[in-house]
Design a protein around this motif. Structure first.
Motif, PDB file in Angstrom:
ATOM      1  N   ASN A  46       0.824  -1.534  -0.034  1.00 38.26           N
ATOM      2  CA  ASN A  46       0.216   0.404   0.102  1.00 38.26           C
ATOM      3  C   ASN A  46       0.976   1.487  -0.566  1.00 38.26           C
ATOM      4  N   CYS A  47       2.426   1.178   1.051  1.00 38.03           N
ATOM      5  CA  CYS A  47       2.853   2.306   0.714  1.00 38.03           C
ATOM      6  C   CYS A  47       3.495   2.645  -0.122  1.00 38.03           C
ATOM      7  N   VAL A  48       3.835   1.019  -1.036  1.00 35.45           N
ATOM      8  CA  VAL A  48       4.364   1.327  -1.888  1.00 35.45           C
ATOM      9  C   VAL A  48       3.896   2.421  -3.367  1.00 35.45           C
ATOM     10  N   ASN A  49       2.348   1.924  -3.709  1.00 34.72           N
ATOM     11  CA  ASN A  49       1.621   2.737  -4.264  1.00 34.72           C
ATOM     12  C   ASN A  49       1.754   3.529  -4.486  1.00 34.72           C
ATOM     13  N   LYS A  50       1.145   4.203  -2.928  1.00 36.02           N
ATOM     14  CA  LYS A  50       0.833   5.748  -2.489  1.00 36.02           C
ATOM     15  C   LYS A  50       2.225   6.144  -2.877  1.00 36.02           C
ATOM     16  N   LEU A  51       3.545   5.404  -2.896  1.00 37.20           N
ATOM     17  CA  LEU A  51       4.675   6.510  -3.435  1.00 37.20           C
ATOM     18  C   LEU A  51       5.180   6.512  -4.106  1.00 37.20           C
ATOM     19  N   THR A  52       4.307   5.536  -5.663  1.00 40.20           N
ATOM     20  CA  THR A  52       5.047   5.725  -6.771  1.00 40.20           C
ATOM     21  C   THR A  52       3.600   6.840  -7.439  1.00 40.20           C
ATOM     22  N   LEU A  54       2.349   9.432  -5.954  1.00 34.51           N
ATOM     23  CA  LEU A  54       3.355  10.751  -6.028  1.00 34.51           C
ATOM     24  C   LEU A  54       4.492  10.403  -6.464  1.00 34.51           C
ATOM     25  N   ALA A  55       5.221   9.550  -7.194  1.00 39.46           N
ATOM     26  CA  ALA A  55       6.633   9.500  -7.646  1.00 39.46           C
ATOM     27  C   ALA A  55       5.728  10.032  -9.049  1.00 39.46           C
ATOM     28  N   GLY A  56       4.398   9.199  -9.920  1.00 40.62           N
ATOM     29  CA  GLY A  56       4.289  10.059 -11.318  1.00 40.62           C
ATOM     30  C   GLY A  56       3.785  11.337 -11.099  1.00 40.62           C
ATOM     31  N   VAL A  57       3.355  11.927 -10.732  1.00 36.92           N
ATOM     32  CA  VAL A  57       2.975  13.385 -10.884  1.00 36.92           C
ATOM     33  C   VAL A  57       4.222  14.420 -10.030  1.00 36.92           C
ATOM     34  N   SER A  58       5.177  13.923  -9.479  1.00 44.41           N
ATOM     35  CA  SER A  58       6.408  14.697  -8.487  1.00 44.41           C
ATOM     36  C   SER A  58       7.329  14.672 -10.162  1.00 44.41           C
ATOM     37  N   GLU A  59       7.733  16.581 -10.200  1.00 49.10           N
ATOM     38  CA  GLU A  59       9.310  16.411 -10.777  1.00 49.10           C
ATOM     39  C   GLU A  59      10.364  16.204  -9.843  1.00 49.10           C
ATOM     40  N   ASP A  60      10.622  16.408  -9.202  1.00 53.50           N
ATOM     41  CA  ASP A  60      12.138  15.760  -8.043  1.00 53.50           C
ATOM     42  C   ASP A  60      11.590  14.644  -7.442  1.00 53.50           C
ATOM     43  N   ASN A  62      13.210  11.092  -7.285  1.00 50.95           N
ATOM     44  CA  ASN A  62      13.901  10.119  -6.767  1.00 50.95           C
ATOM     45  C   ASN A  62      13.909   9.391  -5.803  1.00 50.95           C
ATOM     46  N   ALA A  63      13.743  10.759  -4.437  1.00 47.40           N
ATOM     47  CA  ALA A  63      13.572   9.876  -2.570  1.00 47.40           C
ATOM     48  C   ALA A  63      12.746   9.164  -3.254  1.00 47.40           C
ATOM     49  N   LEU A  64      11.211   8.791  -4.099  1.00 48.64           N
ATOM     50  CA  LEU A  64      10.238   8.584  -3.449  1.00 48.64           C
ATOM     51  C   LEU A  64      10.114   7.014  -4.448  1.00 48.64           C
ATOM     52  N   VAL A  65      10.748   7.433  -5.325  1.00 50.10           N
ATOM     53  CA  VAL A  65      10.616   5.779  -6.063  1.00 50.10           C
ATOM     54  C   VAL A  65      11.933   5.076  -5.480  1.00 50.10           C
ATOM     55  N   TRP A  66      12.856   5.689  -4.894  1.00 45.65           N
ATOM     56  CA  TRP A  66      13.756   4.642  -3.951  1.00 45.65           C
ATOM     57  C   TRP A  66      13.040   4.132  -2.741  1.00 45.65           C
ATOM     58  N   ALA A  67      12.419   4.769  -2.329  1.00 47.82           N
ATOM     59  CA  ALA A  67      11.153   4.555  -1.155  1.00 47.82           C
ATOM     60  C   ALA A  67      10.528   3.307  -1.488  1.00 47.82           C
ATOM     61  N   ALA A  68      10.299   3.828  -2.715  1.00 47.04           N
ATOM     62  CA  ALA A  68       9.148   2.895  -2.910  1.00 47.04           C
ATOM     63  C   ALA A  68       9.601   0.884  -3.159  1.00 47.04           C
ATOM     64  N   HIS A  69      11.203   1.400  -4.308  1.00 46.15           N
ATOM     65  CA  HIS A  69      11.484   0.343  -4.348  1.00 46.15           C
ATOM     66  C   HIS A  69      12.016  -0.489  -3.243  1.00 46.15           C
ATOM     67  N   TYR A  70      13.074   0.057  -1.998  1.00 40.56           N
ATOM     68  CA  TYR A  70      13.125  -0.865  -1.332  1.00 40.56           C
ATOM     69  C   TYR A  70      12.069  -1.188   0.005  1.00 40.56           C
ATOM     70  N   LEU A  71      11.006  -1.024  -0.383  1.00 42.21           N
ATOM     71  CA  LEU A  71       9.681  -0.902   0.664  1.00 42.21           C
ATOM     72  C   LEU A  71       9.569  -2.224  -0.453  1.00 42.21           C
ATOM     73  N   GLY A  72       9.093  -2.140  -1.894  1.00 43.59           N
ATOM     74  CA  GLY A  72       9.095  -2.441  -2.769  1.00 43.59           C
ATOM     75  C   GLY A  72       9.245  -3.749  -2.330  1.00 43.59           C
ATOM     76  N   GLU A  73      10.759  -4.715  -2.569  1.00 46.65           N
ATOM     77  CA  GLU A  73      12.121  -5.443  -2.179  1.00 46.65           C
ATOM     78  C   GLU A  73      11.218  -5.807  -0.438  1.00 46.65           C
ATOM     79  N   GLN A  74      11.156  -5.601  -0.144  1.00 54.06           N
ATOM     80  CA  GLN A  74      10.469  -5.972   1.494  1.00 54.06           C
ATOM     81  C   GLN A  74       9.319  -6.999   1.320  1.00 54.06           C
ATOM     82  N   ALA A  75       8.414  -6.282   0.495  1.00 50.00           N
ATOM     83  CA  ALA A  75       6.937  -6.812   0.906  1.00 50.00           C
ATOM     84  C   ALA A  75       7.890  -8.454  -0.200  1.00 50.00           C
TER      85      ALA A  75
END
Length: 94
Positions: A46-52, A54-60, A62-75
Motif C-alpha cells: 500500500n505504501c509502494v502504491n502511494k509512493l509511486t 506521488l512519484a508519477g506526478v512529481s518532478e523531483d 528520486n527519493a520517492l522512487v527509491w523508497a518505493a523500491h526498498y519497500l517493494g523488496e521487503q514485501a
C-alpha cells in the motif's frame, strides 16, 4: 485431519542487496506467522502504491522512487518466504 496447517516464515528470503558481492543486508526472520507476514506485506505494498502515485506526478521524484523500491523488496521477501513456508507445510521440501 482437517486439512489446515500453521504456516510460518522460514527465514530464507533476503533483500537489499547493494554491495559488489550482491550480499543481502536484511533477511526475513523465521517463525513469524505467515498470516501476519502477509498482512505486513500488504501494508508495505500500500505504501509502494502511494509512493509511486506521488512519484508519477512529481518532478523531483528520486527519493520517492527509491523508497518505493526498498519497500517493494521487503514485501516481495515476505511473500516469497511465506510461499516457501506453505510449500514446506504441504510436505514438499523446497
Amino acid at each position: 485431519m482437517n486439512g489446515q496447517f500453521q504456516v510460518n516464515t522460514v527465514g530464507g528470503a533476503s533483500f537489499s542487496k547493494h554491495n559488489s558481492l550482491n550480499q543481502p543486508l536484511f533477511k526475513v526472520c523465521p517463525g513469524v506467522s505467515g498470516e501476519e507476514a502477509l498482512e505486513q506485506a500488504s501494508v508495505l505494498m500500500n505504501c509502494v502504491n502511494k509512493l509511486t502515485q506521488l512519484a508519477g506526478v512529481s518532478e523531483d521524484n528520486n527519493a520517492l522512487v527509491w523508497a518505493a523500491h526498498y519497500l517493494g523488496e521487503q514485501a516481495k521477501a515476505l511473500v516469497d518466504d511465506v510461499t516457501t513456508g506453505i510449500q514446506i507445510a504441504e510436505g514438499g521440501q523446497v
